[in-house]
Design an enzyme around this catalytic site. Structure first.
Site, PDB file in Angstrom:
ATOM      1  N   ILE A   1      27.026  25.979  36.005  1.00 31.05           N
ATOM      2  CA  ILE A   1      26.493  24.801  36.713  1.00 31.05           C
ATOM      3  C   ILE A   1      27.653  23.954  37.235  1.00 31.05           C
ATOM      4  CG2 ILE A   1      25.016  22.779  36.558  1.00 31.05           C
ATOM      5  CD1 ILE A   1      23.351  25.214  36.101  1.00 31.05           C
TER       6      ILE A   1
ATOM      7  N   TYR B   1      33.494  20.974  17.624  1.00 32.27           N
ATOM      8  CA  TYR B   1      33.894  19.809  18.415  1.00 32.27           C
ATOM      9  C   TYR B   1      34.738  18.892  17.547  1.00 32.27           C
ATOM     10  CZ  TYR B   1      32.414  18.885  23.168  1.00 32.27           C
ATOM     11  OH  TYR B   1      32.362  18.822  24.529  1.00 32.27           O
TER      12      TYR B   1
END
Ligand SMILES: NC(=O)c1ccc[n+]([C@@H]2O[C@H](COP(=O)([O-])OP(=O)(O)OC[C@H]3O[C@@H](n4cnc5c(N)ncnc54)[C@H](OP(=O)(O)O)[C@@H]3O)[C@@H](O)[C@H]2O)c1
Ligand SMILES: NC(=O)c1ccc[n+]([C@@H]2O[C@H](COP(=O)([O-])OP(=O)(O)OC[C@H]3O[C@@H](n4cnc5c(N)ncnc54)[C@H](OP(=O)(O)O)[C@@H]3O)[C@@H](O)[C@H]2O)c1
Lengths: 251, 251
Positions: A99, A23
């Site tokens: 999801i 990240y």
């Protein structure tokens, strides 16, 4: 300061990426390895300034309260912030079993927007297709089915999508681009296959496609705290009404 | 109807693409194999309704009059229509030796915008660099130089570009993306290498890059006829003042 005893917190792909160091924003160590969760006030374990918490209706299922920010909010923003969609329009996405993907199907349907969905091939593909259709998916295709390249036929009576979502990359992103209509936009928000996105010159020049990205963390950082609370309440309201439901559907 | 005797007409890459059948719009046969040219009224050879012609100042060099639409107008529109650039900002492009590329360098310079330019390696690279710098290029790098990947150093005191142009594709397009700053836009308008554009997931999510395309033919089709004449006069004015000049610089 508010003391909260944590009850549940999910492990999202971004948590894993952050722990792996993939990240761009690296937290100061020691750091908590997750972005969201749910807890009870007056517990003893997590202490943070009150504004970090969002009060929820006690009738909300814990597993939804714990997971409502990262994925459902991403789905909601991506449907709102890129293309002005009207009822009857269509979107296309890969990673439809994720999801985020399941939320996109349901939030699109609530707005009367058709969804074309691309999933991976597996022994359970037919079952997965049925599950997604029950959530409101108009069309679900496996990557292998799409090798036939009959994108116009695959759309049948649905208009060519003006908006597409990509969380996989590689060939799967190419199928999203192929479904998009003239002037369409593809938003990349994940790269589960770890493969880059490859685009032909003619997609840009003649098909006039636009490619963009979405990052919830950047969106949350842009002074959206109050708006965000309204959206979370809206999403949790849909959960309580049974209009937003999700589970990890594949193996 | 106006009769015009053609004096000069260029062969642009798009003419070749169209003759090869690689263009999405196929003309009815028999068809003229070119998009632009210059001629004298009252000749005998080309007859078209008057609105198809644009009257030019007789002091204009024929080779510029014949070539002012396809490439210089593309350069002008691409600098205006995607990102709101201010003096001191920067752009980056590959294929800087192309006629479009040379026009971009000069039109950017007139507006006080820096240009970072990527060229192919050749025995004449140093000569080509000097030529482009004389036109107003701030930086010129060969693809091999850029393998060092020191994009921040390569920029030196120039801000990271907010806008990039790609007419090559493949690795050369990747160098344009690498130079772009956070939130930057790359416009693809050609694909001379015949290779697609490949983009990492993180370029979209974390660097927030946008990728778009430009096609002059579409722009011209969108009711821009009058605006277009003003722009051609503006560009031909720059030619007569010696501020816009181009030649095919490489071998
Ligand atoms: N940019 C943002 O702000 C933002 C916000 C939230 C989430 N995300 C990203 O969105 C994506 C989905 O997140 P999620 O929590 O909804 O995911 P999830 O429920 O864990 O689902 C993972 C998805 O990835 C697919 N998948 C996994 N490995 C794959 C591979 N090697 N090749 C092809 N498909 C593969 C799975 O397909 P199967 O069902 O076939 O296994 C499934 O559809 C992740 O990349 C996540 O990082 C981004
Ligand atoms: N989208 C639009 O509306 C529009 C409008 C105008 C032009 N165009 C496009 O813009 C591009 C440039 O047009 P132009 O007339 O200005 O071109 P040009 O003057 O003929 O120049 C061609 C350029 O392509 C480079 N090149 C050629 N083959 C290459 C290869 N295999 N790999 C890498 N680079 C290569 C050349 O580099 P060297 O100097 O190293 O040989 C030169 O920079 C073309 O693709 C054209 O179709 C598009």
């Amino acid at each position: 300061m508010t003391c909260v005893k944590m009850l549940a917190a999910p492990i999202n792909p971004s948590d894993i990426n952050r722990i792996q160091g993939n990240y761009p924003v690296k937290p100061q160590l020691p750091a908590v390895g997750g972005y969201e969760g749910v807890g009870e006030e007056h517990g003893r374990y997590v202490v943070k300034e009150q504004s970090a918490w969002h009060k929820i209706n006690s009738g909300t299922p814990v597993e939804y309260a714990a997971t409502i920010t990262v994925n459902p909010l991403t789905a909601l923003r991506m449907l709102e912030d890129f293309v002005d969609l009207k009822p009857g329009d269509a979107i296309v996405q890969n990673g439809a079993t994720s999801i985020v993907g399941q939320c996109i199907v349901q939030l699109a349907r609530i707005r009367g927007i058709h969804s074309i969905n691309v999933i991976r091939d597996s022994a359970l593909s037919d079952e997965v297709k049925e599950k997604l259709k029950r959530l409101g998916a108009d069309k679900v295709y496996t990557e292998t089915q799409l090798e036939l390249k009959k994108f116009k036929e695959f759309l049948a009576n649905i208009p060519a999508p003006a908006l597409g979502f990509n969380c996989i990359g590689g060939h799967s992103a190419t199928t999203v681009l192929a479904f998009l209509g003239q002037g369409g936009t593809m938003v990349t928000y994940g790269g589960m296959s770890k493969l880059p996105v490859t685009v032909s010159t003619s997609s840009f020049i003649f098909k006039d496609l636009s490619l963009k990205g979405f990052w919830l963390q950047k969106w949350l950082g842009s002074n959206k705290a109050e708006e965000c609370r309204v959206m979370l309440d809206h999403l949790l309201g849909l959960v309580r009404e049974g209009k937003l439901t999700y589970e990890y559907v594949s193996l």
